[in-house]
Design an enzyme around this catalytic site. Structure first.
Site, short mmCIF file in Angstrom:
data_model
loop_
_atom_site.label_atom_id
_atom_site.label_comp_id
_atom_site.label_asym_id
_atom_site.label_seq_id
_atom_site.Cartn_x
_atom_site.Cartn_y
_atom_site.Cartn_z
N LYS A 200 0.85 -1.18 0.00
CA LYS A 200 0.00 0.00 0.00
C LYS A 200 0.89 1.23 0.00
O LYS A 200 1.66 1.46 0.93
CB LYS A 200 -0.91 -0.01 1.23
CG LYS A 200 -1.81 1.21 1.32
CD LYS A 200 -2.82 1.06 2.43
CE LYS A 200 -3.69 2.29 2.54
NZ LYS A 200 -4.67 2.16 3.63
N LYS A 253 -2.11 -1.55 -3.93
CA LYS A 253 -2.99 -0.37 -3.90
C LYS A 253 -2.17 0.90 -3.95
O LYS A 253 -1.20 1.00 -3.20
CB LYS A 253 -3.79 -0.43 -2.59
CG LYS A 253 -4.62 0.78 -2.29
CD LYS A 253 -5.24 0.64 -0.93
CE LYS A 253 -6.04 1.88 -0.63
NZ LYS A 253 -6.58 1.85 0.71
#
Ligand code: PBG
Length: 329
Positions: A200, A253
């Site tokens: 992330k 992400k």
């Protein structure tokens, strides 16, 4: 021209193009993120035009319609009242809180749908960080790793008791996947899966999401836990660690600007790989289409096809239900 090899022959008709198509989207490629809030009222989200924050009563009808579209899973993100936020984020493991209530209601109304819950402190933290914050004398912040992981375990157990199928740590603390696995197994929840936000990035594309939940950091940024967008080797380090710690599925992400990272992770693990087309990606398409500058449906399907082609087994996307209705046979 004397050209024995003409790649265009494979593109000469819709039938030929469909024969040689390498990437096909289906409804089961998508996970629908849902913003939820206390009470019966729904609200539009100013920072994400086109997206609703669902009240408790109407959420169930929306989940049933997502299920009917063929999308197999939802992930819930709560907007928590300012009065319930605290520096220790203790409301995140309250069994009578919004998320456990909604998980129970969804599983009662639609047991077939896979319910994923977000494990992180930011919606519950008066500091707006994913972990516990310690402020030094000079005003600088420290995000406390190990102390945070203890609370994440209590939060995940609370979600598991409510009936969550999958818990999804989005906090990026070190060691949390192993700790969550240990806590879940020790409490009789060996069947609850972990979808880890392994890779992330500290991305500016999360801005609209933080507006939707009022969860932006009050001070500082998330760069001591979320990754530097400049790094790809570090993505493999995070992904392989989470695999070793027992994650069932790994996530990258954001998605669209990180297709190289999705491909890299895909090539380095046998675990399913998810990608999250985040709020800023949604907004770039949504706003350009609203201005009449892009063909909305075509760009949405192209963006999702590209994410799948890069190696994502499934995609968290705000377009999930709509795209599922477009692509199902
Ligand atoms: C927080 C969380 C964020 C998103 C999912 N979980 C925001 C953040 O890390 O600040 C972003 C999703 C999106 O932008 O659509 N744990």
């Amino acid at each position: 021209m004397n050209l024995p090899i003409r790649p265009r022959r494979n593109r000469k008709s819709p039938a030929m193009r469909s024969l040689v198509c390498e990437t096909v989207l289906g409804p089961s490629d998508f996970v629908q993120p849902l913003f939820v809030q206390e009470g019966d009222q729904n609200d539009p989200i100013a920072s994400m035009p086109g997206i609703t924050r669902w009240g408790e009563k109407n959420l169930i009808a929306e989940v049933l319609s997502i299920h009917a579209s063929g999308v197999p899973a939802v992930v819930l993100f709560p907007k928590i009242a300012e009065s319930l936020k605290s520096s220790d984020a203790a409301a995140c493991f309250d069994d009578s809180g919004l998320i456990p209530r909604l998980v129970r209601a969804i599983k009662a109304a639609c047991p077939e749908i896979c319910v994923i819950t977000d494990v992180a402190l930011d919606p519950y933290s008066s500091d707006g960080h994913d972990g516990l914050v310690q402020t030094a004398g000079d005003g600088s912040l420290r995000i406390l790793n190990d102390e945070t992981v203890e609370i994440l375990c209590r939060q995940a157990l609370c979600h598991a008791r409510a009936g969550a199928d999958v818990v999804s740590p989005s906090d990026m603390m070190d060691g949390r996947v192993a700790a969550l696995r240990h806590a879940l197994d020790g409490s009789g929840f060996a069947d609850v899966s972990i979808l880890s936000y392994s890779v992330k990035y500290a991305s500016a594309l999360y801005g609209p999401f933080r507006g939707a939940l009022d969860s932006a950091p009050k001070a500082g940024d998330k760069k001591t836990y979320q990754m530097n967008p400049a790094n790809a080797r570090e993505a493999l380090r995070e992904a392989l660690l989470d695999q070793a710690e027992g994650a069932d599925m790994l996530m990258v992400k954001p998605a669209g600007a990180y297709l190289d990272v999705i491909a890299l992770v895909r090539g380095s693990t046998h675990l399913p790989v998810a990608a999250y087309q985040v709020s800023g990606e949604y907004l770039m398409i949504q706003s350009a289409a609203a201005a009449g500058w892009l063909d909305r449906k075509a760009v949405i399907l192209e963006s999702l096809t590209a994410i799948k082609r890069a190696g994502a087994d499934f995609i968290l996307t705000y377009f999930a239900k709509e795209a599922a209705l477009w692509v199902r046979e």
